[in-house]
Design an enzyme around this catalytic site. Structure first.
Site, PDB file in Angstrom:
ATOM      1  N   CYS A 134      50.207  23.801 -31.125  1.00 37.96           N
ATOM      2  CA  CYS A 134      50.243  23.189 -29.784  1.00 37.96           C
ATOM      3  C   CYS A 134      50.056  24.252 -28.686  1.00 37.96           C
ATOM      4  O   CYS A 134      48.948  24.736 -28.506  1.00 37.96           O
ATOM      5  CB  CYS A 134      51.530  22.384 -29.620  1.00 37.96           C
ATOM      6  SG  CYS A 134      51.370  21.121 -28.355  1.00 37.96           S
TER       7      CYS A 134
ATOM      8  N   HIS B  65      52.712  19.289 -34.258  1.00 46.12           N
ATOM      9  CA  HIS B  65      53.844  20.148 -34.638  1.00 46.12           C
ATOM     10  C   HIS B  65      54.269  19.925 -36.092  1.00 46.12           C
ATOM     11  O   HIS B  65      55.220  19.164 -36.334  1.00 46.12           O
ATOM     12  CB  HIS B  65      55.048  19.846 -33.738  1.00 46.12           C
ATOM     13  CG  HIS B  65      54.890  20.289 -32.328  1.00 46.12           C
ATOM     14  ND1 HIS B  65      55.363  21.497 -31.865  1.00 46.12           N
ATOM     15  CD2 HIS B  65      54.306  19.684 -31.261  1.00 46.12           C
ATOM     16  CE1 HIS B  65      55.087  21.617 -30.578  1.00 46.12           C
ATOM     17  NE2 HIS B  65      54.446  20.540 -30.189  1.00 46.12           N
TER      18      HIS B  65
ATOM     19  N   GLU C  52      55.995  21.819 -37.818  1.00 45.77           N
ATOM     20  CA  GLU C  52      57.355  22.362 -37.980  1.00 45.77           C
ATOM     21  C   GLU C  52      58.426  21.329 -37.613  1.00 45.77           C
ATOM     22  O   GLU C  52      59.597  21.537 -37.887  1.00 45.77           O
ATOM     23  CB  GLU C  52      57.514  23.658 -37.165  1.00 45.77           C
ATOM     24  CG  GLU C  52      57.738  23.498 -35.676  1.00 45.77           C
ATOM     25  CD  GLU C  52      56.482  23.109 -34.886  1.00 45.77           C
ATOM     26  OE1 GLU C  52      55.434  22.836 -35.495  1.00 45.77           O
ATOM     27  OE2 GLU C  52      56.572  23.064 -33.638  1.00 45.77           O
TER      28      GLU C  52
HETATM   29  N1  GLN Z   1      51.468  20.930 -22.830  1.00 40.46           N
HETATM   30  C1  GLN Z   1      51.872  22.196 -23.349  1.00 40.46           C
HETATM   31  C2  GLN Z   1      50.991  23.320 -22.820  1.00 40.46           C
HETATM   32  O1  GLN Z   1      50.025  23.087 -22.211  1.00 40.46           O
HETATM   33  C3  GLN Z   1      51.846  22.228 -24.863  1.00 40.46           C
HETATM   34  C4  GLN Z   1      52.887  21.289 -25.399  1.00 40.46           C
HETATM   35  C5  GLN Z   1      53.480  21.709 -26.698  1.00 40.46           C
HETATM   36  O2  GLN Z   1      53.386  22.852 -27.140  1.00 40.46           O
HETATM   37  N2  GLN Z   1      54.187  20.798 -27.296  1.00 40.46           N
HETATM   38  O3  GLN Z   1      51.312  24.461 -23.046  1.00 40.46           O
END
Ligand code: GLN
Length: 189
Positions: A79, A168, A170
């Site tokens: 992410c 995610h 994890e």
């Molecule tokens: N929206 C977040 C970003 O731009 C990422 C979200 C996440 O890691 N769950 O960094």
């Protein structure tokens, strides 16, 4: 094998718990002193990529980690971690910029960006995929390849020893993707 997990912000503890489950040593990277410990691979967790990018610079971790990645240290970004690795970031600024992918931040809308699905992950079958204010990968360049898709958007990719997921793994009880990463680390070593 020892894995360094960037622990400035976000969901780093959950990566540690997954590695515990797989019987793999790990430690948290919070400051430059932590880099004195030897490690074989790096995990960049989810969180807020803008905050993590700023902290990486403020704490002097940006250059030494970039150097390790450029020298071929395997890295797994989830992410926000994916955003940190991307060469091109729509709605944000590239950080390490080492991976040949173009990502769109907060791609599903700020509020509606959290959902759960299951989809095929290349070679691993169907895996659970929690998305939280997630990006998606708009395109992969010739050096990278897509590993998973949801709703027509690329949700995971790999380029050599760099692995990224927009979701995610994890936060699930399925260790398949972490195991896959550890196998890549073993091969690299
Ligand atoms: N929206 C977040 C970003 O731009 C990422 C979200 C996440 O890691 N769950 O960094």
């Amino acid at each position: 094998m020892n894995i360094g997990i960037l622990a400035l912000q976000g969901a780093f503890a959950e990566h540690g718990a997954m590695l515990d489950r797989l019987g793999t040593d790990h430690f948290e990277i919070r400051q430059t002193r932590d880099l004195e410990r030897p490690f074989d691979a790096l995990i960049l967790p989810g969180g807020e990529s803008t905050v993590m990018g700023k902290l990486l610079h403020d704490l002097g971790l940006f250059q030494p980690l970039l150097q390790r990645i450029k020298n071929g240290m395997p890295v797994f970004g989830t992410c926000a971690g994916l955003i940190l690795l991307a060469r091109e970031v729509e709605g944000g600024t590239p950080c390490f910029g080492v991976m040949d992918i173009c990502v769109k931040r907060n791609a599903y809308g700020r509020q509606l960006g959290s959902f759960y699905t299951e989809a095929e992950f290349c070679g691993l079958g169907s895996v659970p995929m929690p998305f939280i204010r997630a990006p998606y990968i708009r395109s992969v360049g010739p050096k990278a390849r897509a590993l998973a898709e949801t709703d027509g958007h690329i949700a995971a990719a790999q380029q050599d020893k760099m692995l990224v997921t927009a979701f995610h793994p994890e936060l699930t009880d399925n260790p398949a993707i972490h195991r896959y990463f550890l196998e890549c680390v073993k091969k690299a070593g």
